[in-house]
Design a protein around this motif. Structure first.
Motif, PDB file in Angstrom:
ATOM      1  N   UNK A 393      17.329  25.141  90.158  1.00 11.07           N
ATOM      2  CA  UNK A 393      17.586  25.087  91.412  1.00 11.07           C
ATOM      3  C   UNK A 393      17.202  25.893  92.683  1.00 11.07           C
ATOM      4  N   UNK A 394      17.041  27.121  92.447  1.00  9.52           N
ATOM      5  CA  UNK A 394      17.279  28.627  92.898  1.00  9.52           C
ATOM      6  C   UNK A 394      15.653  28.484  93.270  1.00  9.52           C
ATOM      7  N   UNK A 395      14.685  28.424  92.918  1.00  9.50           N
ATOM      8  CA  UNK A 395      13.225  28.121  92.425  1.00  9.50           C
ATOM      9  C   UNK A 395      12.938  27.961  94.209  1.00  9.50           C
ATOM     10  N   UNK A 396      12.138  28.997  94.594  1.00  7.52           N
ATOM     11  CA  UNK A 396      11.545  28.803  95.855  1.00  7.52           C
ATOM     12  C   UNK A 396      12.181  29.890  97.036  1.00  7.52           C
ATOM     13  N   UNK A 397      13.227  29.812  95.849  1.00  5.01           N
ATOM     14  CA  UNK A 397      14.655  30.821  96.898  1.00  5.01           C
ATOM     15  C   UNK A 397      14.155  32.574  96.371  1.00  5.01           C
ATOM     16  N   UNK A 398      14.517  33.564  97.460  1.00  2.92           N
ATOM     17  CA  UNK A 398      14.644  35.060  97.405  1.00  2.92           C
ATOM     18  C   UNK A 398      15.601  34.858  97.074  1.00  2.92           C
ATOM     19  N   UNK A 399      17.017  33.886  95.963  1.00  2.00           N
ATOM     20  CA  UNK A 399      17.832  34.580  94.843  1.00  2.00           C
ATOM     21  C   UNK A 399      17.875  35.473  94.253  1.00  2.00           C
ATOM     22  N   UNK A 400      17.808  35.992  93.635  1.00  2.88           N
ATOM     23  CA  UNK A 400      18.237  36.883  92.266  1.00  2.88           C
ATOM     24  C   UNK A 400      18.121  35.999  91.645  1.00  2.88           C
ATOM     25  N   UNK A 401      17.925  36.514  89.901  1.00  7.69           N
ATOM     26  CA  UNK A 401      18.739  36.301  87.963  1.00  7.69           C
ATOM     27  C   UNK A 401      19.749  37.018  87.771  1.00  7.69           C
ATOM     28  N   UNK A 402      20.597  37.949  88.602  1.00  4.70           N
ATOM     29  CA  UNK A 402      21.375  38.767  87.968  1.00  4.70           C
ATOM     30  C   UNK A 402      22.360  38.144  87.272  1.00  4.70           C
ATOM     31  N   UNK A 403      22.318  36.711  87.900  1.00  2.00           N
ATOM     32  CA  UNK A 403      23.702  35.684  87.250  1.00  2.00           C
ATOM     33  C   UNK A 403      22.868  35.224  85.996  1.00  2.00           C
ATOM     34  N   UNK A 404      22.014  34.642  85.859  1.00  2.00           N
ATOM     35  CA  UNK A 404      21.349  34.318  84.424  1.00  2.00           C
ATOM     36  C   UNK A 404      21.191  34.727  83.800  1.00  2.00           C
ATOM     37  N   UNK A 405      21.290  36.207  84.108  1.00  2.44           N
ATOM     38  CA  UNK A 405      21.431  37.316  83.182  1.00  2.44           C
ATOM     39  C   UNK A 405      22.609  37.650  82.940  1.00  2.44           C
ATOM     40  N   UNK A 406      23.625  37.704  83.704  1.00  2.00           N
ATOM     41  CA  UNK A 406      24.918  37.916  83.218  1.00  2.00           C
ATOM     42  C   UNK A 406      26.157  36.833  81.709  1.00  2.00           C
ATOM     43  N   UNK A 407      25.361  35.754  81.833  1.00  2.00           N
ATOM     44  CA  UNK A 407      25.643  34.768  81.489  1.00  2.00           C
ATOM     45  C   UNK A 407      24.860  34.948  79.957  1.00  2.00           C
ATOM     46  N   UNK A 408      23.830  35.057  80.150  1.00  2.00           N
ATOM     47  CA  UNK A 408      22.854  35.238  78.906  1.00  2.00           C
ATOM     48  C   UNK A 408      24.063  36.436  77.979  1.00  2.00           C
ATOM     49  N   UNK A 409      23.921  37.370  78.255  1.00  2.00           N
ATOM     50  CA  UNK A 409      24.355  38.363  77.926  1.00  2.00           C
ATOM     51  C   UNK A 409      25.570  37.972  77.282  1.00  2.00           C
ATOM     52  N   UNK A 410      26.055  37.138  77.919  1.00  2.00           N
ATOM     53  CA  UNK A 410      27.550  37.124  77.209  1.00  2.00           C
ATOM     54  C   UNK A 410      27.525  36.048  76.371  1.00  2.00           C
ATOM     55  N   UNK A 411      26.619  35.341  76.432  1.00  2.00           N
ATOM     56  CA  UNK A 411      26.130  33.612  75.563  1.00  2.00           C
ATOM     57  C   UNK A 411      26.109  34.970  73.597  1.00  2.00           C
ATOM     58  N   UNK A 412      24.979  36.372  74.244  1.00  2.00           N
ATOM     59  CA  UNK A 412      24.348  36.765  73.198  1.00  2.00           C
ATOM     60  C   UNK A 412      25.470  37.792  72.978  1.00  2.00           C
ATOM     61  N   UNK A 413      26.614  38.005  72.758  1.00  2.00           N
ATOM     62  CA  UNK A 413      27.042  38.735  72.919  1.00  2.00           C
ATOM     63  C   UNK A 413      28.506  37.882  71.648  1.00  2.00           C
ATOM     64  N   UNK A 414      28.845  36.843  72.117  1.00  2.00           N
ATOM     65  CA  UNK A 414      29.848  35.713  71.392  1.00  2.00           C
ATOM     66  C   UNK A 414      28.475  35.353  70.218  1.00  2.00           C
ATOM     67  N   UNK A 415      27.872  35.276  70.829  1.00  2.86           N
ATOM     68  CA  UNK A 415      26.335  34.445  69.141  1.00  2.86           C
ATOM     69  C   UNK A 415      25.307  35.511  68.740  1.00  2.86           C
ATOM     70  N   UNK A 416      26.258  36.514  67.591  1.00  4.94           N
ATOM     71  CA  UNK A 416      24.908  37.270  67.057  1.00  4.94           C
ATOM     72  C   UNK A 416      24.321  37.237  65.691  1.00  4.94           C
ATOM     73  N   UNK A 417      25.434  35.717  65.184  1.00  3.02           N
ATOM     74  CA  UNK A 417      24.621  35.410  64.555  1.00  3.02           C
ATOM     75  C   UNK A 417      23.169  34.473  64.688  1.00  3.02           C
ATOM     76  N   UNK A 418      22.308  34.161  66.176  1.00  4.75           N
ATOM     77  CA  UNK A 418      21.363  33.482  66.269  1.00  4.75           C
ATOM     78  C   UNK A 418      19.844  35.473  66.460  1.00  4.75           C
ATOM     79  N   UNK A 419      18.529  34.193  65.531  1.00 10.89           N
ATOM     80  CA  UNK A 419      17.732  35.082  64.975  1.00 10.89           C
ATOM     81  C   UNK A 419      16.856  35.974  65.967  1.00 10.89           C
ATOM     82  N   UNK A 420      16.458  36.868  65.557  1.00 13.57           N
ATOM     83  CA  UNK A 420      15.361  37.258  66.969  1.00 13.57           C
ATOM     84  C   UNK A 420      15.103  36.187  67.635  1.00 13.57           C
ATOM     85  N   UNK A 421      14.283  35.135  67.057  1.00 11.47           N
ATOM     86  CA  UNK A 421      13.445  33.872  67.881  1.00 11.47           C
ATOM     87  C   UNK A 421      14.526  33.402  68.802  1.00 11.47           C
TER      88      UNK A 421
END
Length: 580
Positions: A393-421
């Protein structure tokens, strides 16, 4: 109940002219009636009684369309009692009188004419009375429809709504989206000045109090008669609030009948709702969708609400998207599949002219991801699917990726069982080049991120630092170049001003010279004018003297003296005298 009816029947027999009574049962309630009095008013009963003079007629009228209260009013009328026809009984009385053929052809001043007169003169002209009358026909629906009373009331209501749509309620856009109040009261509708004078607190009856089949018929007819859509949408929402929202559909002890009734209402409301964008707040559409899901409404109903929401998803909030899971998806906290379908509907209706709406939806999805990322049951595939839709949705715009990064950080914190890959796969949707410097600094120290992502972020950070330094140097060069250009421009301006100053001095000197020459020319002209005048006067004097000489010569005056001239004629005369 039966004893009461018997007491009342004795009062009727007091006015009877015949002792031939008979008994009938109306829905289990017995009535003792006079044969002759009923036959005198009802053509149908007259035929039945004539054909069966000696048979037991106790169950003859058990199938007539009437309840005991209405039949009692008819019986009292037949026995000569005065009858008060009102809004509450006019439709049942009209239907029963029509069924019993109590017409003017059979008897003058009969019940059918009396009831229809009240219906036409008191009920049809009034919005309130029409709605009240329609609420009394549930037990005699078929007879009222067949007799035309329902169509007459519906036509009257539609005509009045065309003249004053506010009778349906204020448009929803004028209300707050989180309106938790009771059904909104319509503005006062004053049909005429006389009514306004005598009924100052008159308010319109609410159309949403009618049964579903009647309400659907009226709204459908209003669509065809071009009643403004925003008022129809307002009425439909009020109907849903009255019959669905006011009940807790999540209670386990709710009756199956009531649940089915609510499901039928929400499906009908969705079917009747206009499809135009912006008629209803997005929050209200989400509320309808939640009830439709909880009541297990048809897929067509749910899809209809999702499509309407998709058209105006940029108006939604994160709270709207948090739809509780139902059925097979109950192991998850929120219905992410529903959100995905709504997003697809938004992209299907998206236009290039609505770029701001696209960015708002992308930010909305980022916030939604951050909310649901803490759900331990949220599958990685579902999370990535939603994240990819936000990134697209934000492709081609000047919008940054901070929102996606925040969501990824929360997801990885709550799903620590995920492997490196698997963590690397989750981070693939993150565009490191669009992270803000603050986000890059946080990510570089984030031990939840895979090592490869951290290295990539550090590399991007170095590139950003290099670019920043280059930009600063370039900026300094640009500023220096700008200062030099400004100084050169100032020097050039000074030269222009100096040249302009020299030119002005030369022009001043020339002007002074020209002024002196003008003064000299004026002086010369004055002298020449004086000489010319002097010469002219002397010449005139000379001419005058010469002319005088010439005249004297002609007259013989040689002497130049005036005395000689005066005596010249005497001398001439003396010469002519001869001596004696």
């Amino acid at each position: 109940m039966a004893s009461t009816q018997y007491k009342r029947s004795s009062s009727w027999s007091s006015k009877s002219t015949s002792s031939s009574d008979f008994q009938v049962h109306i829905r289990g309630v017995p009535f003792t009636l006079d044969r002759d009095l009923l036959a005198a008013k009802s053509a149908k009963l007259a035929v039945i009684l004539k054909e069966n003079p000696h048979e037991d007629l106790s169950y003859t009228l058990r199938d007539i369309p009437a309840d005991p209260e209405t039949f009692e009013l008819v019986a009292r009328f037949c026995h000569g009692f005065e009858l008060d026809v009102s809004t509450d009984n006019v439709v049942p009385l009209s239907c029963l009188a029509h069924c019993l053929e109590m017409t003017e052809k059979h008897s003058t001043n009969n019940l059918l004419k009396k009831a229809l007169t009240v219906f036409e003169q008191r009920i049809l002209p009034s919005w309130n009375e029409c709605i009240k009358a329609l609420r009394t026909i549930e037990n005699i629906r078929q007879q009222a429809v067949k007799f035309g009373l329902v169509d007459a009331c519906v036509e009257s209501i539609i005509t009045k709504a065309q003249a004053n749509p506010l009778l349906l309620g204020e448009p929803i856009k004028k209300f707050t989206s989180n309106d938790d109040t009771e059904d909104n009261e319509n503005d006062d509708y004053m049909p005429n000045v006389r009514r306004r004078l005598f009924v100052l607190d008159w308010q319109s009856e609410d159309l949403t109090t009618l049964s579903l089949w009647l309400y659907e018929a009226i709204i459908s007819a209003m669509y065809q008669r071009k009643v403004p859509l925003e008022y129809l949408a307002a009425s439909l929402c009020q109907y849903a609030k009255r019959w669905v929202f006011s009940s807790n559909t999540g209670e386990d002890d709710i009756s199956i009948y009531k649940r089915n009734s609510q499901r039928e209402v929400i499906e009908t409301v969705e079917r009747l709702l206009p499809g135009e964008k912006g008629l209803l707040p997005c929050t209200l559409l989400f509320e309808m969708l939640r009830f439709a899901t909880a009541l297990e409404a048809s897929s067509g109903c749910r899809n209809g609400f999702e499509t309407r929401i998709g058209k105006q998803l940029d108006q939604a909030t994160v709270k709207d998207l948090l739809i509780p899971s139902q059925g097979y998806a109950k192991e998850m906290q929120y219905d992410t599949e529903c959100v995905r379908r709504i997003l697809k509907n938004f992209y299907c209706h998206y236009t290039r002219q609505d770029a701001s709406g696209l960015i708002m939806v992308a930010e909305l999805v980022d916030e939604f991801l951050a909310e649901v990322a803490s759900d331990i049951d949220l599958k990685m595939s579902t999370f990535l699917s939603l994240a990819e839709m936000s990134v697209s949705a934000s492709a081609g715009t000047q919008r940054n990726s901070d929102g996606i990064y925040r969501a990824i950080d929360i997801y990885l914190d709550k799903h620590r069982y995920l492997t490196e890959s698997e963590r690397e796969e989750v981070c693939q949707v993150l565009d490191c080049h669009k992270l803000s410097p603050e986000a890059c600094e946080h990510a570089a120290q984030n031990d939840r991120l895979p090592l490869r992502m951290v290295v990539q972020i550090l590399f991007v950070g170095q590139l950003q630092l290099r670019d920043t330094i280059v930009k600063e140097v370039q900026g300094s060069d640009d500023r220096l170049r700008k200062l030099e250009e400004e100084e050169a421009a100032e020097e050039e301006e000074e030269e222009k001003r100096a040249k302009i100053g020299c030119g002005e001095e030369e022009m001043r000197v020339e002007m002074e010279k020209m002024s002196n020459k003008v003064i000299e020319l004026e002086s010369e002209c004055h002298e020449m004018r004086r000489k010319i005048q002097s010469d002219c006067s002397s010449r005139v004097e000379k001419e005058k003297g010469s002319m005088w000489k010439e005249m004297k010569r002609k007259f013989g005056c040689i002497s130049s003296s005036m005395h000689d001239c005066n005596n010249c004629h005497v001398k001439k005369k003396k010469k002519k005298v001869h001596p004696r």
